[in-house]
Design an enzyme around this catalytic site. Sequence first.
Site, mmCIF file in Angstrom:
data_model
loop_
_atom_site.group_PDB
_atom_site.id
_atom_site.type_symbol
_atom_site.label_atom_id
_atom_site.label_comp_id
_atom_site.label_asym_id
_atom_site.label_seq_id
_atom_site.Cartn_x
_atom_site.Cartn_y
_atom_site.Cartn_z
ATOM 1 C CE1 TYR A 66 7.713 3.884 0.797
ATOM 2 C CE2 TYR A 66 7.468 5.278 -1.139
ATOM 3 C CZ TYR A 66 8.129 4.268 -0.468
ATOM 4 O OH TYR A 66 9.204 3.648 -1.058
ATOM 5 C CG ASP A 104 -0.345 0.060 2.531
ATOM 6 O OD1 ASP A 104 0.855 -0.264 2.653
ATOM 7 O OD2 ASP A 104 -1.030 0.450 3.486
ATOM 8 C CG PHE A 131 8.956 0.107 -3.994
ATOM 9 C CD1 PHE A 131 9.304 -0.219 -2.701
ATOM 10 C CD2 PHE A 131 8.376 -0.875 -4.791
ATOM 11 C CE1 PHE A 131 9.098 -1.506 -2.195
ATOM 12 C CE2 PHE A 131 8.159 -2.162 -4.305
ATOM 13 C CZ PHE A 131 8.526 -2.468 -2.997
#
Length: 224
Positions: free
Chosen positions: A66, A64, A77
């Site tokens: 940040y 999921d 990412f």
Amino acid sequence: MSAISGDWLEALKGEFHQPYYAKLYKTVMTEYQTRKIFPPADDLFNAFHFTPLNEVKVVILGQDPYHNDGQAHGLCFSVKRGVETPPSLVNIYQELHDDCGCYIPNNGYLEKWAKQGVLLLNTVLTVRAHQANSHRGIGWEQFTDAAIQVLNEQDRPIVFLLWGRPAQMKKSMLNNPKHLILEAPHPSPLSAYRGFFGCKHFGKTNEFLVANGLEPIDWQIENI
């Protein structure tokens, strides 16, 4: 909530008429109106916007988004320019350096990958501020599973990078012999030393693409 457009819209249009999606949409809209939710609503479908279906060569699955301020912008990412590179991405950069000789850049903005056909897809697309996994189980998994199914059915070679158990749970959906599936532990500091470091997935991906007559990915994210 921004809408999906282009060839992804055509591929996923059936999902938008499903009862689960109506419920998901209502839940997510209420969350945006009443709480602090990441990524910003306009960035929600950026993975699909930045990487059209017919251009996908590589799929990286995240969990999921940040959940800290200013980080998430719809690509797994990746963080926006000017935001400190998160620990998992630090480890990804370290493996890239060891595998392909890329220098470690001063930012975590991965748009360059997305524009080359690397679909950076989280399996859950929203999260409450500072509450990891807070939107797990509200319906996103069914939607992103549909996207993974569409990718599996593509009649061309695609590389799937499955890092960590949640991503690897999607392996059973991937049965197209044209595709390459690479698995490794998650690049998180908690697990990277168990085999993410040294997996050489980036070099293996490019070897596979070149062997199939496709342009390799330029993995180097430049300094800003």
